[in-house]
Design a protein around this motif. Structure first.
Motif, PDB file in Angstrom:
ATOM      1  N   PHE A   1       0.913  -1.332  -0.072  1.00 50.22           N
ATOM      2  CA  PHE A   1      -0.039   0.128   0.070  1.00 50.22           C
ATOM      3  C   PHE A   1       1.470   1.017  -0.364  1.00 50.22           C
ATOM      4  CE2 PHE A   1      -3.736  -2.412   2.328  1.00 50.22           C
ATOM      5  CZ  PHE A   1      -3.456  -2.950   1.212  1.00 50.22           C
ATOM      6  N   ARG A   2       2.091   1.453   1.064  1.00 48.40           N
ATOM      7  CA  ARG A   2       2.694   2.565   0.742  1.00 48.40           C
ATOM      8  C   ARG A   2       3.861   2.552  -0.652  1.00 48.40           C
ATOM      9  NH1 ARG A   2       3.315   0.247   6.285  1.00 48.40           N
ATOM     10  NH2 ARG A   2       2.060   1.924   7.986  1.00 48.40           N
ATOM     11  N   ASP A   3       3.836   1.384  -1.288  1.00 51.51           N
ATOM     12  CA  ASP A   3       4.754   1.675  -2.729  1.00 51.51           C
ATOM     13  C   ASP A   3       3.679   2.153  -3.818  1.00 51.51           C
ATOM     14  OD1 ASP A   3       6.948   0.235  -1.742  1.00 51.51           O
ATOM     15  OD2 ASP A   3       6.198  -1.831  -2.645  1.00 51.51           O
ATOM     16  N   ASN A   4       2.361   1.575  -3.305  1.00 51.45           N
ATOM     17  CA  ASN A   4       1.134   2.685  -4.301  1.00 51.45           C
ATOM     18  C   ASN A   4       1.518   3.817  -4.065  1.00 51.45           C
ATOM     19  OD1 ASN A   4       0.540  -0.313  -5.346  1.00 51.45           O
ATOM     20  ND2 ASN A   4      -1.404   0.022  -4.168  1.00 51.45           N
ATOM     21  N   ALA A   5       0.782   4.617  -2.475  1.00 51.09           N
ATOM     22  CA  ALA A   5       1.354   5.593  -2.327  1.00 51.09           C
ATOM     23  C   ALA A   5       1.853   7.092  -3.343  1.00 51.09           C
ATOM     24  CB  ALA A   5       1.560   5.698  -0.912  1.00 51.09           C
ATOM     25  N   ASP A   6       3.116   5.640  -2.890  1.00 53.19           N
ATOM     26  CA  ASP A   6       4.728   7.048  -2.978  1.00 53.19           C
ATOM     27  C   ASP A   6       4.270   6.515  -5.585  1.00 53.19           C
ATOM     28  OD1 ASP A   6       5.982   6.923  -1.614  1.00 53.19           O
ATOM     29  OD2 ASP A   6       6.957   4.993  -0.971  1.00 53.19           O
TER      30      ASP A   6
ATOM     31  N   ALA B   1      -3.253   9.050  -2.894  1.00 55.45           N
ATOM     32  CA  ALA B   1      -1.975   8.058  -2.220  1.00 55.45           C
ATOM     33  C   ALA B   1      -2.102   8.363  -0.839  1.00 55.45           C
ATOM     34  CB  ALA B   1      -0.795   9.878  -2.667  1.00 55.45           C
ATOM     35  N   ASP B   2      -3.040   9.642  -0.587  1.00 55.05           N
ATOM     36  CA  ASP B   2      -3.265   9.895   0.744  1.00 55.05           C
ATOM     37  C   ASP B   2      -4.090   8.407   1.267  1.00 55.05           C
ATOM     38  OD1 ASP B   2      -2.594  12.544   1.072  1.00 55.05           O
ATOM     39  OD2 ASP B   2      -4.456  13.576   0.968  1.00 55.05           O
ATOM     40  N   ALA B   3      -4.482   7.784   0.069  1.00 55.13           N
ATOM     41  CA  ALA B   3      -6.095   6.913   0.726  1.00 55.13           C
ATOM     42  C   ALA B   3      -4.897   5.981   0.763  1.00 55.13           C
ATOM     43  CB  ALA B   3      -7.270   7.467   0.043  1.00 55.13           C
ATOM     44  N   TRP B   4      -4.112   5.721   0.532  1.00 49.83           N
ATOM     45  CA  TRP B   4      -3.514   4.351   0.133  1.00 49.83           C
ATOM     46  C   TRP B   4      -2.663   4.557   1.131  1.00 49.83           C
ATOM     47  CZ3 TRP B   4      -4.169  -0.002  -2.271  1.00 49.83           C
ATOM     48  CH2 TRP B   4      -4.599   0.274  -3.180  1.00 49.83           C
ATOM     49  N   THR B   5      -2.318   5.712   1.740  1.00 51.01           N
ATOM     50  CA  THR B   5      -1.193   5.836   3.051  1.00 51.01           C
ATOM     51  C   THR B   5      -2.547   5.686   3.865  1.00 51.01           C
ATOM     52  OG1 THR B   5       0.193   7.414   2.338  1.00 51.01           O
ATOM     53  CG2 THR B   5      -0.165   7.566   5.050  1.00 51.01           C
ATOM     54  N   ALA B   6      -3.114   5.624   4.375  1.00 52.67           N
ATOM     55  CA  ALA B   6      -4.832   5.823   5.403  1.00 52.67           C
ATOM     56  C   ALA B   6      -4.029   3.775   5.312  1.00 52.67           C
ATOM     57  CB  ALA B   6      -5.722   5.987   5.255  1.00 52.67           C
ATOM     58  N   LEU B   7      -5.021   3.063   4.188  1.00 55.84           N
ATOM     59  CA  LEU B   7      -4.589   1.823   3.788  1.00 55.84           C
ATOM     60  C   LEU B   7      -3.931   1.349   5.036  1.00 55.84           C
ATOM     61  CD1 LEU B   7      -6.367   1.148   0.174  1.00 55.84           C
ATOM     62  CD2 LEU B   7      -7.631   1.298   2.802  1.00 55.84           C
ATOM     63  N   ALA B   8      -2.628   1.789   4.261  1.00 57.55           N
ATOM     64  CA  ALA B   8      -1.527   1.147   4.705  1.00 57.55           C
ATOM     65  C   ALA B   8      -1.499   1.149   5.886  1.00 57.55           C
ATOM     66  CB  ALA B   8       0.501   1.734   4.357  1.00 57.55           C
ATOM     67  N   HIS B   9      -1.558   2.375   7.176  1.00 57.56           N
ATOM     68  CA  HIS B   9      -1.726   2.486   8.001  1.00 57.56           C
ATOM     69  C   HIS B   9      -2.471   1.537   9.327  1.00 57.56           C
ATOM     70  CE1 HIS B   9      -1.322   4.793  12.446  1.00 57.56           C
ATOM     71  NE2 HIS B   9      -3.194   3.959  12.558  1.00 57.56           N
ATOM     72  N   GLU B  10      -4.071   1.344   8.377  1.00 55.08           N
ATOM     73  CA  GLU B  10      -4.717   0.251   9.218  1.00 55.08           C
ATOM     74  C   GLU B  10      -4.323  -1.149   8.561  1.00 55.08           C
ATOM     75  OE1 GLU B  10      -9.892  -0.178   8.516  1.00 55.08           O
ATOM     76  OE2 GLU B  10      -8.811   1.316   7.599  1.00 55.08           O
ATOM     77  N   GLN B  11      -3.798  -1.039   7.727  1.00 52.56           N
ATOM     78  CA  GLN B  11      -3.344  -2.275   7.482  1.00 52.56           C
ATOM     79  C   GLN B  11      -2.716  -3.121   8.889  1.00 52.56           C
ATOM     80  OE1 GLN B  11      -4.586  -5.133   5.099  1.00 52.56           O
ATOM     81  NE2 GLN B  11      -3.649  -6.188   6.318  1.00 52.56           N
TER      82      GLN B  11
END
Length: 64
Positions: free
Chosen positions: A7-12, A34-44
């Motif tokens: 998810f963080r790679d997708n945000a980058d 990017a903000d959405a992918w970062t939020a998903l990474a944090h939730e994961q």
């Protein structure tokens, strides 16, 4: 590789696309993605037990 790392790679990738975007609408769109992918990474990370849950929002009752 952990799911949150993907998810963080997708945000980058979205941030890189935002930098190269031609026009404000595209830049905003990629930035929001990017903000959405970062939020998903944090939730994961939370779901995987790597970060603690958010502290309670309700004040604790005190004994009188």
């Amino acid at each position: 590789m952990k799911q949150s790392d993907i998810f963080r790679d997708n945000a980058d990738n979205c941030l890189q696309l935002a930098e190269r975007a031609e026009g404000q609408p595209a830049h905003k769109r990629y930035s929001r993605m990017a903000d959405a992918w970062t939020a998903l990474a944090h939730e994961q990370d939370w779901l995987d037990g790597e970060v603690p849950p958010v502290p309670g929002r309700f004040p604790q009752q005190r004994d009188a």
